[in-house]
Structure formats: structure tokens, C-alpha cells
Design an enzyme around this catalytic site. Structure first.
Site, short mmCIF file in Angstrom:
data_model
loop_
_atom_site.label_atom_id
_atom_site.label_comp_id
_atom_site.label_asym_id
_atom_site.label_seq_id
_atom_site.Cartn_x
_atom_site.Cartn_y
_atom_site.Cartn_z
CG HIS A 71 -2.15 -0.84 1.02
ND1 HIS A 71 -3.43 -0.37 1.23
CD2 HIS A 71 -2.30 -2.13 0.61
CE1 HIS A 71 -4.31 -1.33 0.98
NE2 HIS A 71 -3.64 -2.42 0.60
CG ASP A 79 6.39 8.11 -0.15
OD1 ASP A 79 5.61 7.29 0.39
OD2 ASP A 79 6.00 9.06 -0.85
CB SER A 81 3.30 8.77 2.10
OG SER A 81 2.94 7.76 1.18
N PRO A 165 -5.72 -1.20 -6.44
CG PRO A 165 -4.80 -3.18 -7.26
CD PRO A 165 -4.42 -1.84 -6.71
CB THR A 196 0.35 -17.72 -0.14
OG1 THR A 196 0.46 -19.05 0.38
CG2 THR A 196 1.57 -16.93 0.30
N GLY A 247 3.64 -19.98 0.56
CA GLY A 247 3.90 -20.97 -0.47
C GLY A 247 3.00 -20.76 -1.67
#
Length: 321
Positions: A71, A79, A81, A165, A196, A247
Site C-alpha cells: 500500500h 516513501d 507516506s 486496485p 498465500t 507458499g
């Protein structure tokens, strides 16, 4: 005259695009795996120790640190943020409301320890990048070389959280979102393999289990027991087979139409990425190789280097001027 003006405009746009690409490339080139070897030689071991301790207490933290890094990088670059406690900043935006608070606590705790040893040297952005790697390793996953030397942003970018997304994304939307960050289809499928490990809230998958047809019926029924159609905050593992072990079982789940999120199952739904999912499901080595390469690429998105930004003394707030 119209043709001449149009040509000039196109040339101008190309110059801007090339300049931006060169700037990003130059910043990435300034990163180095040995950046703190002299200035703070204990930094990497301090981060590793902090992550291992946190994951031992709550395995989910490993996945949460990885998601936090993702994210961070997808919003204006890696950075830190995302770590700023701004009342109108990135943390307040819908895509970030489900981030695990414990992950922020772990990063802040590690930062305090690193500051005690090397004041004003190691950035929060680098700590988060390394912690994400170490969280994966702590859950049995692969390691990779994290390039260092990022600096921290001096602001938050809430309007750019739209670059993340959502879990309702179609395959086309996913490919477009990753392409915007210069990550290709293989990178996208590999980075999705981060699912996973970790969990998702009911509100992120209720639409998939109640409305979609490309889901195993028994799997959907089992999820509905704790996830009403209206949504909610109850949790379910993103990988039902090995939720706390890193995995390639995530991809095996997709072959059986057991992807928890709509966006998960989109990767294997008679589309262009089906073959990549099948390859990763059958070859752990192929997945590991692609995942680590994609993590390096993602970790190098838009870093602040040189004199840009600052080295925050506390990750959740800017330094006093």
C-alpha cells in the site's frame, strides 16, 4: 498549422514522459543493499529481530507488514507516506481502513529501537521495506535483496489511494493498475501470491461469495456462515490450505475456484493469466522466482533519495521544522 501544433504537443508530452522515467530510474539507481553497512550496521538485525518477535506473537503480522509495504509503494512510491497519522491522510481512505493496526505498531517499535542505536540515519521507508521481506521469511517464504537508501515523504497523498486496485477488480483493471506502476502481468500474478498468507474482512469478499458464479459452491457456503450478505468485519484466510505458511497453495486454490476475493479468482477465469496461475500452482520454484523479482521491482517504485524528503525520527509524524 493544426498538424504542426499537434506534432509539437506530442513531442512535448514525450519529453515529459521520458524525463519522468529517467528521474525514477536515477532514483532507483541510488539505492544500495549496503547503504547502512557503515552508518548503522545493526539496522538489519534489529529489524529482523523485531519482526520475528511480532510474528511469533501473531502470525498474521507477517502478512500485514507485506500488505502495508504494498500500500505504501502503490501510493506515490515507497516513501513511508502510509505511516503518517494525518487526520485527512492516506490512512483515512477506504482502501487503507482494513490495514492491520498491529503492523503500524511493529514498524514504530522497530524504528524506536533503530533510532536508539543510530539517530536520524535509517528511514521509515527502508524499515518497512525490510520488515515486509522479513515477515515473509518468518512465515517460511523466500528472501530477497532489499535495496536501501530511501528517504521518507514530507506529506501524505490521500487522493492517490485510487491507485490501489480494490478486491472487486476485474482482470483488465488489475492489469491496468499494475501497468501504471511499470509492473507486467507476471509481476501482478506473482505479487497477488502474497495472498498465500493473511486474512480479509467479510466486506472485501461478500460480493464474491453471494453474487459470483466462478466460485466453488461448497467453499462459498462455508464462508457465508460467518459473512452475511451485508458484509462486516469478520475475517477469513486468503489461503484456506496453509494460511500462515508462505507458499504456492494460493494458486492451487484458484484452480479449484477457491479464491477468497473476486480479484483473486479473476486471475484464473478463462483469461490471459490462466497459464501463469497454472505454472505457479505446479511449480513452487517458478512462483518464488517471480515473486522475489516482482518484490524488488515494486520496492523500487518512486523512492526519494539524496536530499529529497527527510529521515523521520518518528514514523507516524513529520520532523519538527
Amino acid at each position: 498549422m493544426a498538424t504542426s501544433s499537434g506534432s509539437c504537443l506530442i513531442i512535448s508530452l514525450l519529453v515529459v514522459v521520458v524525463a519522468a522515467a529517467l528521474s525514477a530510474s536515477t532514483a532507483s539507481a541510488q539505492l544500495s543493499s549496503t547503504f547502512y553497512d557503515t552508518s548503522c550496521p545493526s539496522a538489519m538485525s534489529t529489524i529482523s529481530s523485531g519482526v520475528n518477535s511480532a510474528v511469533a506473537q501473531q502470525a498474521r503480522v507477517g502478512a500485514s507488514l507485506l500488505r502495508l509495504h504494498f500500500h505504501d509503494c502503490f501510493i506515490q512510491g515507497c516513501d513511508a507516506s502510509i505511516l503518517l497519522n494525518d487526520t485527512s491522510g492516506e490512512q483515512t481512505q477506504p482502501p487503507n481502513l482494513t490495514l492491520n493496526p498491529r503492523a503500524f505498531d511493529v514498524v514504530n517499535s522497530i524504528k524506536a529501537q533503530v533510532e536508539a542505536a543510530c539517530p536520524g540515519v535509517v528511514s521509515c521507508a527502508d524499515i518497512l521495506a525490510v520488515a515486509a521481506r522479513d515477515g515473509v521469511v518468518a512465515l517460511g517464504g523466500p528472501s530477497w535483496t532489499v535495496l536501501l537508501g530511501r528517504r521518507d515523504s514530507t506529506g501524505s497523498f490521500p487522493s492517490q489511494t485510487s491507485d490501489l486496485p480494490p478486491p472487486t477488480s476485474s482482470l483488465q483493471a488489475l492489469l491496468a493498475a499494475y501497468s501504471k506502476k511499470n509492473l507486467d502481468a507476471t509481476d501482478m500474478v506473482a505479487l497477488s501470491g502474497a495472498h498465500t498468507i493473511g486474512q480479509a474482512q467479510c466486506s472485501s469478499f461478500n460480493g464474491h461469495i453471494y453474487n459470483d458464479t466462478n466460485i466453488n459452491a461448497a467453499f462459498a457456503t462455508s464462508l457465508k456462515a460467518n459473512c452475511p450478505m451485508s458484509g462486516g468485519s469478520s475475517l477469513a484466510p486468503l489461503d484456506t490450505m496453509t494460511p500462515t505458511v508462505f507458499g504456492n497453495d494460493y494458486y492451487k486454490n484458484l484452480l479449484s475456484q477457491k479464491g477468497l476475493l473476486h480479484s483473486d479468482q479473476e486471475l484464473f477465469n478463462n483469461g490471459s493469466t490462466d497459464s501463469t496461475v497454472s505454472n505457479f500452482a505446479s511449480s513452487s520454484a517458478a512462483f518464488t522466482s517471480a515473486f522475489t523479482a516482482a518484490m524488488v521491482k515494486m520496492g523500487n517504485l518512486g523512492p526519494l533519495t539524496g536530499t529529497s524528503g527527510q529521515i523521520r525520527l518518528t514514523c507516524w509524524k513529520l520532523n519538527s521544522s
